[in-house]
Design an enzyme around this catalytic site. Structure first.
Site, PDB file in Angstrom:
ATOM      1  N   TYR A 146       0.563  -1.007   0.064  1.00 53.43           N
ATOM      2  CA  TYR A 146      -0.182   0.229   0.193  1.00 53.43           C
ATOM      3  C   TYR A 146       0.281   1.072   0.403  1.00 53.43           C
ATOM      4  O   TYR A 146       0.377   2.351  -0.151  1.00 53.43           O
ATOM      5  CB  TYR A 146      -1.366  -0.089   1.039  1.00 53.43           C
ATOM      6  CG  TYR A 146      -1.729  -1.122   1.447  1.00 53.43           C
ATOM      7  CD1 TYR A 146      -1.869  -2.116   0.615  1.00 53.43           C
ATOM      8  CD2 TYR A 146      -2.180  -1.702   2.498  1.00 53.43           C
ATOM      9  CE1 TYR A 146      -3.215  -2.998   0.819  1.00 53.43           C
ATOM     10  CE2 TYR A 146      -3.787  -2.363   2.822  1.00 53.43           C
ATOM     11  CZ  TYR A 146      -3.187  -3.120   2.330  1.00 53.43           C
ATOM     12  OH  TYR A 146      -4.427  -3.890   1.664  1.00 53.43           O
TER      13      TYR A 146
ATOM     14  N   HIS B 221       0.578 -11.537   2.284  1.00 52.36           N
ATOM     15  CA  HIS B 221      -0.165 -10.761   0.929  1.00 52.36           C
ATOM     16  C   HIS B 221      -1.142 -11.967  -0.016  1.00 52.36           C
ATOM     17  O   HIS B 221      -2.385 -11.829  -0.350  1.00 52.36           O
ATOM     18  CB  HIS B 221      -0.104  -9.330   0.681  1.00 52.36           C
ATOM     19  CG  HIS B 221      -0.934  -8.827   0.576  1.00 52.36           C
ATOM     20  ND1 HIS B 221      -0.424  -7.306   0.450  1.00 52.36           N
ATOM     21  CD2 HIS B 221      -2.274  -8.884   0.030  1.00 52.36           C
ATOM     22  CE1 HIS B 221      -1.623  -6.280   0.338  1.00 52.36           C
ATOM     23  NE2 HIS B 221      -2.784  -7.481   0.341  1.00 52.36           N
TER      24      HIS B 221
END
Length: 288
Positions: A48, A106
């Site tokens: 992010y 992730h």
């Protein structure tokens, strides 16, 4: 706030604030607002590009670090034991923290085994309080459990009223893995914010469609991390602990389940090829 107890005894809030696709320059301000509203679970990720903003907001909040539950994730380009080990230290530095409450792999691609060994090592060293995965389907989750020492505490996957993970939930319950849902509002897809079923139920309680959905996940035992850049929405999303859905409400919402992902799949050749082409923060504008 309601909490769940993870399989290693760590308590995790059932509702958090997600910072996916929030620009790094805005992250600190928005996380500070979320903290003021009452959020203590903050969810970020290496991909992010805004771990620094989360860390700065926590540090400047004036609230004891122990009151927070901070999650971040290792992106697949950092998988493999040595790269994952370094990336854990990088995340600690960016977050300005001595420990991370929850760290996830992730995606289920690449050298997940090497990366998970690095997570296990950091967990045993006290640098991470709980470890887990994200976007692992039941078969890949069970495979990881069977061939590693530490069972993942959490699996964060796409979960909303149109994808309720009905087939995955029993597997998670069997192995003691907490299911955490991303995209709890389906990112507005399928006319989520005008859904008549959710709207009708909400009218009975004086609650919004979003609040009804979040309450549904809460009663299903699913952790949710809604994202918003509007403080009034932060407050609205947080205000779900003063009512309860009845059995009829729950059944009506269960009937909305389509049983399929709306955004990202992880089980086709094209999906694997697509994910393999992403690295670093570029993913933040494309995938969850």
């Amino acid at each position: 706030m309601n909490y769940t107890t993870l399989n290693n005894g760590v308590k995790m809030p059932m509702l958090g604030y997600g910072v996916f696709q929030i620009p790094s320059a805005e992250t600190k301000r928005l996380v500070k607002q979320a903290i003021e509203v009452g959020y203590r679970l903050i969810d970020t990720a290496q991909s992010y590009g805004n771990e620094e903003g989360v860390g700065a907001a926590i540090k400047e909040s004036g609230i004891d670090r122990e009151e927070f539950f901070i999650t971040t994730k290792i992106w697949s380009s950092n998988f493999g034991y040595e790269k994952a080990k370094k990336s854990i230290e990088d995340s600690l530095a960016k977050l300005q923290m001595d420990y991370i409450d929850l760290m996830l792999l992730h995606q289920p691609f690449g050298d997940t085994y090497g990366a998970y060994r690095a997570l296990e090592e950091a967990y045993k060293a006290g640098k991470i309080r709980a470890i887990g995965v994200s976007n692992f389907y039941p078969d890949r989750l069970v495979d990881l459990i069977m061939f590693n020492e530490v069972t993942p505490a959490v699996n964060q996957i796409e979960t909303h009223v149109f994808q309720q993970q009905a087939h995955a939930l029993p597997v998670h319950e069997k192995y003691g893995v907490q299911l955490e849902g991303w995209a709890p509002f389906a990112e507005g897809q399928n006319d989520f914010f005008t859904n008549q079923t959710l709207q009708g139920i909400g009218a009975n309680y004086g609650k919004s469609i979003g609040q009804v959905a979040l309450r549904f996940y809460l009663q299903k035992g699913i952790v949710s991390i809604p994202k918003t850049v509007n403080i009034s929405r932060m407050e609205e999303n947080f205000n779900i602990f003063d009512f309860a859905l009845n059995a009829s409400d729950m059944h009506a919402i269960e009937s909305l389940d389509l049983g399929k992902n709306l955004f990202v799949k992880h089980d086709t050749v094209a999906d694997v090829e697509r994910f393999a082409g992403f690295s670093g923060v570029e993913v933040s504008s494309k995938l969850a």
